[in-house]
Enzyme design. Structure first.
Site, PDB file in Angstrom:
ATOM      1  N   ASP A  43      76.031  63.671  27.533  1.00  0.00           N
ATOM      2  CA  ASP A  43      75.988  64.979  26.877  1.00  0.00           C
ATOM      3  C   ASP A  43      77.163  65.817  27.373  1.00  0.00           C
ATOM      4  OD1 ASP A  43      75.377  67.587  26.008  1.00  0.00           O
ATOM      5  OD2 ASP A  43      73.226  67.143  26.017  1.00  0.00           O
ATOM      6  N   CYS A  96      68.060  71.810  21.977  1.00  0.00           N
ATOM      7  CA  CYS A  96      69.287  72.485  22.420  1.00  0.00           C
ATOM      8  C   CYS A  96      69.012  73.960  22.726  1.00  0.00           C
ATOM      9  CB  CYS A  96      70.391  72.303  21.390  1.00  0.00           C
ATOM     10  SG  CYS A  96      71.970  73.003  21.908  1.00  0.00           S
ATOM     11  N   HIS A 104      74.361  64.407  23.030  1.00  0.00           N
ATOM     12  CA  HIS A 104      73.600  65.608  22.710  1.00  0.00           C
ATOM     13  C   HIS A 104      73.074  65.543  21.272  1.00  0.00           C
ATOM     14  CE1 HIS A 104      72.682  69.842  23.652  1.00  0.00           C
ATOM     15  NE2 HIS A 104      72.808  70.033  22.349  1.00  0.00           N
TER      16      HIS A 104
END
Length: 245
Positions: A179, A132, A212
């Protein structure tokens, strides 16, 4: 959790009940978590954490996994003592919080980590993996740092480095189809830019049905149908590192 109506950009999933096999060390001005493989090696991987910081058990689990696969693995505190994000925080302040933690301004910390790996651990071939926020940091390093061999960016926030496609080193990009924080349109633009400008090996892989954070957040048994994707993503990461380090 506060502000449940707003989805967390880093889908927290389960926090592993995991203590870690490595140790915490002081690397000049920052702390770091390091884990070494049983056998001596000159291969190392820097792990760049997400917004939940260097002490997140899930991230330390990934550090230990890399060590199990033969790498000296280290996760420095790239927030340099600043507090990591908490799921209970008010998401209304997230953008302001993020401004004080720039994924493109970690070069000093990377340099001292490279020095530590070289001088204290005997590492000669070093790659980088990030999740991330850390995935965006990997892209930054692949554009700027000549001392790294390769990188793996896992659901890195593409919009932070939209112009970044002239990579110096082979890079694997892993994304999730569902995501909420990284629309597939951004991934498509990244692919197009890489195709036009990138002169080194790269790969962009999108995992169908995943969200995600799936590779380091979900427990393998949270949903039986997710386990193959989680295992495949981790295997892809290791295989890429093995190929270029």
């Amino acid at each position: 959790m506060a502000n449940e109506a707003r989805p967390c950009p880093c889908d927290i999933g389960d926090r592993f009940d995991y203590g870690g096999r490595g140790q915490e060390v002081q690397v000049e001005h920052i702390k770091a978590y390091v884990c070494k493989p049983p056998a001596s090696t000159d291969r190392a991987v820097i792990v760049i954490h997400d917004i939940f910081g260097w002490q997140l058990p899930n991230t330390r689990y990934m550090v230990d996994m890399l060590a199990t696969n033969g790498y000296i693995a280290i996760c420095p505190d790239f927030f340099v003592g600043q507090e990591a994000w908490k799921p209970s925080n008010d998401w209304a302040i997230f953008d302001d919080w993020l401004k004080t933690r720039n994924a493109g301004k970690i070069d000093k910390e990377v340099d001292v980590t490279l020095k530590y790996l070289s001088e204290q651990c005997g590492a000669k071939k070093i790659g980088v993996v990030g999740f991330c926020w850390g995935g965006a940091a990997v892209q930054h390093l692949m554009l700027k740092n000549p001392h790294l061999k390769t990188g793996v960016s896992l659901y890195g926030v593409v919009r932070l480095f939209e112009e970044g496609s002239s990579l110096l080193h082979p890079t694997l990009f892993i994304f999730a189809e569902n995501d909420d924080y990284i629309p597939l349109e951004q991934v498509t633009l990244l692919e197009q830019s890489l195709k036009q400008n990138c002169k080194v090996d790269y790969k962009v892989k999108i995992f169908p049905g995943q969200t995600h954070g799936f590779i380091h957040r979900k427990r393998e048994n949270i949903n039986p149908q997710d386990k193959p994707s989680i295992e495949e993503g981790r295997k892809d990461m290791i295989n890429w590192l093995n190929k270029y380090i």
